[in-house]
Design a protein around this motif. Structure first.
Motif, PDB file in Angstrom:
ATOM      1  N   ARG A 147       8.550  -5.063  -7.876  1.00 19.50           N
ATOM      2  CA  ARG A 147       7.805  -4.020  -7.415  1.00 19.50           C
ATOM      3  C   ARG A 147       6.440  -4.729  -6.718  1.00 19.50           C
ATOM      4  NH1 ARG A 147       6.516   1.686  -7.666  1.00 19.50           N
ATOM      5  NH2 ARG A 147       4.241   1.520  -7.603  1.00 19.50           N
ATOM      6  N   ALA A 148       5.714  -5.591  -7.583  1.00 21.46           N
ATOM      7  CA  ALA A 148       4.447  -6.375  -7.236  1.00 21.46           C
ATOM      8  C   ALA A 148       4.744  -7.090  -6.049  1.00 21.46           C
ATOM      9  CB  ALA A 148       4.124  -7.248  -8.483  1.00 21.46           C
ATOM     10  N   GLU A 205       4.767  -4.808  -3.092  1.00 21.84           N
ATOM     11  CA  GLU A 205       3.425  -4.139  -2.756  1.00 21.84           C
ATOM     12  C   GLU A 205       2.599  -5.182  -1.660  1.00 21.84           C
ATOM     13  OE1 GLU A 205       2.171  -1.739  -5.857  1.00 21.84           O
ATOM     14  OE2 GLU A 205       3.425  -0.504  -5.152  1.00 21.84           O
TER      15      GLU A 205
END
Lengths: 263, 348, 299
Positions: B152-153, B156
């Motif tokens: 996810r990081a 993003e």
């Protein structure tokens, strides 16, 4: 199934709305077939039936909300105080001012509580602030919400609980002084306590308004309504006084549905 | 709780329509449904205006075609044009004086002026082909990594970074290719020409990767989870799921991205204008030579030409052809996206 | 789950492609900031360029870019928003007119920017401007029928139109149908529903889309090459019929037509940096507004 006769189950106050030969279809799919139904003034009429039977479609036809659905075709006549709401030159906007609607999912605007209730007045051209304030208070009282929100009228309506939001939607509807209120499973998303409050409210509102409510709960229909109409596969099977319908239904299908054999 | 409302009214008369609960209630007109409320005039004016303005896009696309064609088509009847240029020489090879074989040649300032558009389209296709060769694998690779592997990081950070890349004006990318990439590429690969098809293609790839990435990522994300899970439950390895289930299901979307990216590349102007070297050489296979595209030709030459001149007409003809090519590509890409949507909605 | 070699290979290859792109992006930004930042000074930002275009500052180009961008926004954004409202709120999605408008929008989005330049020249300058001239003046010197900031802005307004339409439509679609139903059921007209319920709730999204479109238009060079951008103009445009300097065009002209590109290099990097800062700050603004409007929808 034979065509149902126009019937007025109980009309001490006369007939508010009359439905004649109503057919509604979505594309090639016929949702409502030849429905004749009279709705008594200042009483609660419950529409019941298994899901997909067309009761919500029929309800939305009563204030021409189906007009907003592209593929929806309507045939027949619906009379409000003897005037055809689908007649030529009739403005659906005017119909909706007189026939309000409360939806299954509460849908307050992301505005303050006050502005939600005042919305219908303002768009109707009301400019007088005192009149608006008075009507907002009256409507919130009418929806049994005033005591809970009177100190925070300017806060967002989205901060209310689900049951309060639904009562706010009822208040918003009352504020434009409709004559008929349509309710599409108004308590289906609520917990039992909030549901009880809404039902109590419906019984009170009956004194002044003609109410048509769609519900999937037989108990709810029995608790709040004066007369009940049973829909099955797009047809009106039976319409009568609620207590008669639930104790001695005239048609076999109604009996089967009520005794829980299908649906 | 509703007492006040009830008390506020003057009692309900039995007649249906005379329920006046407070004095505030407006008396209804005799014909009740024929609108007691007047829609303000400006609402209707605004609605009409909206409907009319909505036709602007249609008008724009029509006007673009008509007014570019208007500058080009007089070539078919003008005497001045016929005196200087033969129409078939625009497309066919010709054995010019001083040449010993028929050639395709664009030489507008030559004597006589030679306006063969074939080398320009070859140039455009060459650069575009090279750019696609780089950006299709990169764009799809990025999309697969983001959709299938990235935590996810990372996602993003990467998505805004690609948005950032998409937001860089093409003149800046052209400048970067011209000033920085060209010298580095020459040092690394020993190109004979500092500015060439490869350098321009790298610059172009930077604008196309975001296009392909965005559409491909969308397509991959919209492959139903159930499909992936079904494959995993059958004992497929993750790479097998990615290559045999997800990628094929997303293929129409990816194809649409590639088509739209191609349209973008062939129409891009500033990057090729600045970084391709702009020599109109008819050379199909050598990618290290300098090249001149259709777009760059229009941009570089139109400013120097008198209105109505044969050269002017030919440049507008190039514009019409470019418009036609991208128009077709767009419709093809659009259809591909729509087919994907249909396929996915039918499946889910 | 156990990963095999092939799993790692695929993850590695796709990851590598991402790394390549990010690396290129980093190099690009790094180079521009590294070479551009030292050039930036108050003088560079506020002075007019010298006669050689290399010395002095780039103020007229900054001014021209901002002026043109504002004109473009004024001309194009209202039309774009109106079109999106029409498509999303009025026209039924299956109506022929909606289909044709959508097709036109999609195709407009794909028209190459240089073709917009030809369109601006052929339509705005030669046809519209030329017609005005022949109606108003006997004198053959063109007044309206020549490149100017007005025609460049209008050309770019058409170019950004599809972006505004698509992003506005996306914003309108985020407004739940239930709110429209509630408003209509209260006796609101369609226009009142749009004006009082849909637009206020889509405001943030629309603004974001508009800014993104504007930032795209601000950096476009190809369409304005023949429509109004000037190589060198020692004065600021005061009239809509003036030509103007533009940051992007300045970069193009200086990098390809300057007799001494090496000497021009610092000025070039500085100008590119200013252009990038301008477009990125617009993008950043859009991101901030988007985040804030999302937060506002929650209770």
């Amino acid at each position: 199934m034979s065509k149902s006769e126009p019937s007025v189950a109980q009309a001490p106050n006369g007939v508010k709305m009359e439905t004649r030969n109503v057919n509604i279809s979505y594309g090639s799919n016929q949702a409502i077939r030849d429905v004749d139904l009279d709705i008594a003034d200042r009483s609660v009429t419950a529409l019941i039936g298994p899901s997909g039977c067309g009761k919500s479609t029929y309800l939305r036809a009563l204030n021409r909300m189906n007009d907003t659905i592209d593929s929806c075709r309507f045939e027949g006549h619906i009379l409000l105080d003897g005037e055809d709401i689908y007649g030529r030159g009739v403005d659906p906007v005017e119909v909706r001012r007189r026939v309000g609607m409360v939806f299954q999912k509460s849908n307050p605007f992301p505005k303050s509580i006050f502005d939600n209730v005042a919305f219908g007045l303002r768009i109707g051209g009301e400019k007088d602030k005192d009149v608006i304030a008075e009507r907002v208070e009256e409507s919130l009282k009418g929806a049994a919400l005033w005591d809970e929100v009177k100190d925070r009228l300017q806060t967002s309506a989205l901060g209310l609980s689900g049951g309060q939001q639904q009562r706010l939607c009822i208040a918003r509807c009352l504020a434009v002084w409709p004559e008929v209120i349509l309710m599409d499973e108004p308590a289906s998303a609520l917990d039992p306590i909030a549901t009880a409050k809404i039902e109590e409210l419906i019984r009170e509102l009956r004194e002044q308004y003609t109410i048509v409510i769609v519900t999937h709960s037989m108990q709810q229909a029995a608790r709040v309504s004066d007369s009940t109409a049973f829909f099955y596969m797009g047809e009106l099977i039976e319409h009568g006084k609620t207590d008669m319908m639930f104790t001695r239904p005239a048609k076999k299908r109604t009996e089967e549905y009520i005794s829980g054999r299908f649906g | 709780m509703t007492e006040q409302v009830l008390d506020a009214g003057d009692g309900r008369a039995p007649a249906v329509n005379s329920r006046r609960r407070t004095t505030l209630r407006p008396r209804r007109a005799k014909s009740k449904l024929a609108s007691s409320f007047q829609t303000p005039l400006w609402h209707r004016v605004a609605e009409r205006t909206i409907a009319v303005l909505a036709l602007t896009a249609i008008a724009a696309i029509a006007l673009i075609f008509v007014f570019i064609a208007r500058e080009a088509v007089p070539m078919f009847w003008e005497v001045e044009f016929a005196e200087e240029v033969e129409l078939r020489d625009l497309f066919l090879a010709k054995e010019w004086k001083g040449y010993d074989e028929p050639v395709f040649i664009w030489q507008p300032v030559g004597e006589p002026a030679k306006f063969n558009v074939v080398p320009l389209f070859v140039g455009s296709l060459k650069v575009t082909f090279l750019a696609m060769l780089m950006s299709v694998p990169l764009g799809i690779g990025c999309a697969m990594f983001i959709a299938l592997y990235a935590p996810r990081a990372v996602r993003e950070i990467v998505k805004p970074a690609i948005e950032l890349l998409a937001g860089i004006p093409s003149v800046v990318l052209g400048f970067f290719a011209l000033m920085v990439l060209a010298s580095w590429a020459q040092a690394a690969f020993g190109f004979h020409f500092r500015l060439n098809a490869v350098v321009a293609a790298i610059g172009l790839a930077l604008t196309i990767v975001p296009v392909i990435f965005t559409i491909a990522e969308d397509a991959i994300q919209s492959v139903p989870q159930t499909l992936t899970e079904a494959a995993l439950a059958l004992g497929a390895r993750k790479y097998q799921v990615a290559l045999r289930v997800v990628l094929p299901a997303a293929l129409p979307g990816i194809a649409a991205g590639v088509v739209l990216g191609f349209g973008r590349a062939i129409g891009e102007t500033m990057i090729v204008l600045m970084a391709s070297g702009n020599a109109a050489i008819m050379e199909v296979f050598d990618f290290t030579t300098s090249v001149r595209t259709v777009t760059a030709t229009i941009a570089a030459e139109l400013g120097e030409v008198a209105q109505g001149d044969p050269h002017w007409r030919v440049l507008f003809l190039l514009g019409v052809m470019l418009f036609g090519v991208t128009f077709v590509l767009n419709i093809v890409g659009d259809l591909a996206i729509r087919r994907l949507q249909k396929k996915l909605t039918a499946e889910s | 789950m156990r990963h095999t070699k092939k799993d790692w290979l695929l993850a590695g290859l796709t990851g590598l492609s991402l790394a390549v792109i990010l690396l290129l992006l980093a190099v690009l930004l790094g180079q521009i900031i590294w070479h551009g930042a030292p050039v930036i000074s108050a003088e560079f930002l506020t002075e007019k360029p010298g006669a050689d275009m290399i010395s002095g500052g780039i103020w007229p180009a900054i001014y021209g870019t901002v002026f043109m961008t504002l004109l473009m926004t004024l001309a194009g954004v209202p039309v774009g928003i109106a079109t999106a409202i029409f498509l999303n709120e009025y026209a039924s999605p299956r109506s022929r007119i909606a289909k044709v408008v959508r097709l036109a929008v999609n195709n407009l989005a794909g028209v190459p920017s240089i073709v917009f330049g030809l369109f601006g020249l052929g339509f705005f300058i030669i046809f519209v401007g030329g017609s005005i001239d022949s109606l108003l003046y006997d004198d053959p010197t063109p007044v309206w029928g020549k490149p100017s900031i007005l025609w460049a802005s209008l050309t770019l307004a058409v170019l950004t139109l599809p972006v505004v339409i698509v992003t506005t439509e996306e914003a309108l679609r985020t407004v739940p149908r239930e709110l429209r139903d509630a408003s209509l059921a209260l006796g609101a007209t369609r226009f009142q529903t749009v004006y009082k319920i849909v637009l206020p709730n889509a405001k943030g999204g629309i603004l974001t889309g508009v800014i993104l479109a504007v930032s795209r238009g601000a950096g476009e060079v190809a369409p304005i090459i023949f429509c109004g951008a000037a190589n060198f103009l020692p004065y600021l445009p005061t009239d809509l019929r003036d030509m103007f300097m533009h940051l992007g065009y300045h970069v193009y002209a200086l990098a390809t037509q300057s007799p001494n590109v090496d000497a021009a290099q610092p000025t070039l990097f500085g100008t590119v940096l200013v252009l990038l800062v301008l477009t990125f700050s617009l993008n950043l603004l859009a991101v901030i507004i988007r985040a804030r409007s999302r937060a506002a929808l929650r209770p």
